[in-house]
Design an enzyme around this catalytic site. Structure first.
Site, PDB file in Angstrom:
ATOM      1  N   SER A 210       0.808  -1.219   0.000  1.00  0.00           N
ATOM      2  CA  SER A 210       0.000   0.000   0.000  1.00  0.00           C
ATOM      3  C   SER A 210       0.843   1.271   0.000  1.00  0.00           C
ATOM      4  O   SER A 210       0.334   2.361  -0.272  1.00  0.00           O
ATOM      5  CB  SER A 210      -0.941   0.014   1.206  1.00  0.00           C
ATOM      6  OG  SER A 210      -0.223   0.126   2.410  1.00  0.00           O
TER       7      SER A 210
ATOM      8  N   LYS B  20       0.564   5.119   6.436  1.00  0.00           N
ATOM      9  CA  LYS B  20      -0.038   5.906   5.361  1.00  0.00           C
ATOM     10  C   LYS B  20       0.391   7.370   5.474  1.00  0.00           C
ATOM     11  O   LYS B  20       0.847   7.834   6.523  1.00  0.00           O
ATOM     12  CB  LYS B  20      -1.572   5.859   5.437  1.00  0.00           C
ATOM     13  CG  LYS B  20      -2.195   4.491   5.203  1.00  0.00           C
ATOM     14  CD  LYS B  20      -2.041   4.014   3.782  1.00  0.00           C
ATOM     15  CE  LYS B  20      -2.754   2.686   3.556  1.00  0.00           C
ATOM     16  NZ  LYS B  20      -2.143   1.578   4.299  1.00  0.00           N
TER      17      LYS B  20
END
Length: 212
Positions: free
Chosen positions: A129, A166
């Site tokens: 990711s 993230k």
């Protein structure tokens, strides 16, 4: 020249005793002696730690590949200027206390790269990711904090059990977690600060990237 001979040469260049190196690597001095004599070989995690410790490519330790030295004033790791930082393969669920039972290894890190009043941990990246920044299996150095500037990359705990890495943006109501991935499967997610269980665990300050 075998691996042990290279370890001995690098250790002596840095004026380290076998005991000094053993203390940094958290092994017995007899293990270092066995490596250097060729009676035994270090495991990959210790080779990786020595690569960091000696600030040389892993390929030099394993294969004797040439070393290009660009910085004559390079600082080397020793017992006095190093901090051993725990490496986590994943973040414990619930209220993370980062206890030793979850640590898979220790990574020696120069004090000059760390803030003396801050705590740190290494986290092994799982998945793709964030593969534009660091690939699956890379190690990231995380400074423990519950605050992040917008646009910084952080480690965030979602719903009390899903720790994720993230890019983070925060406004008055929401926290937005944005992946940096070549895979369209990973999408930006928004959580409400008041209603969702979202907690910032730290900010990423360094990455040890893994290449094929």
């Amino acid at each position: 020249m075998h691996i042990g001979e290279r370890i001995k040469m690098l250790r002596k260049e840095r004026k380290m005793t076998q005991e000094d190196l053993a203390n940094v690597l958290k092994v017995a001095p007899t293990a270092v002696s066995a490596w250097e004599s060729g009676r035994n070989k270090p495991l990959m995690d210790k080779l990786s730690m020595m690569s960091t410790c000696f600030e040389i490519p892993l390929s030099h330790l394993i294969e004797g590949a040439p070393i290009v030295r660009n910085n004559p004033g390079m600082e080397f790791l020793n017992e006095k200027n190093v901090r051993l930082i725990g490496v986590y393969g994943n973040i414990p669920a619930g209220e993370p206390n980062f206890t030793n039972e979850y640590i898979e290894a220790y990574m020696p890190t120069l004090n000059s790269m760390l803030k003396s009043d801050k705590e740190y941990f290494f986290l092994r990246v799982n998945g793709n990711s964030m593969n534009k920044e660091f690939r699956d299996g890379s190690l990231i150095l995380v400074e423990k904090t519950n605050y992040l500037d917008n646009g910084k990359i952080g480690v965030v705990l979602v719903n009390g059990h899903d720790a994720t890495v993230k890019k983070v943006r925060i406004n008055e109501e929401n926290i937005i977690l944005t992946p940096c991935s070549t895979d369209p499967f990973y999408e930006e997610k928004t959580y409400n600060i008041k209603n969702d269980r979202v907690r910032i665990l730290g900010k990423v300050v360094q990455a040890i990237k893994i290449y094929d």
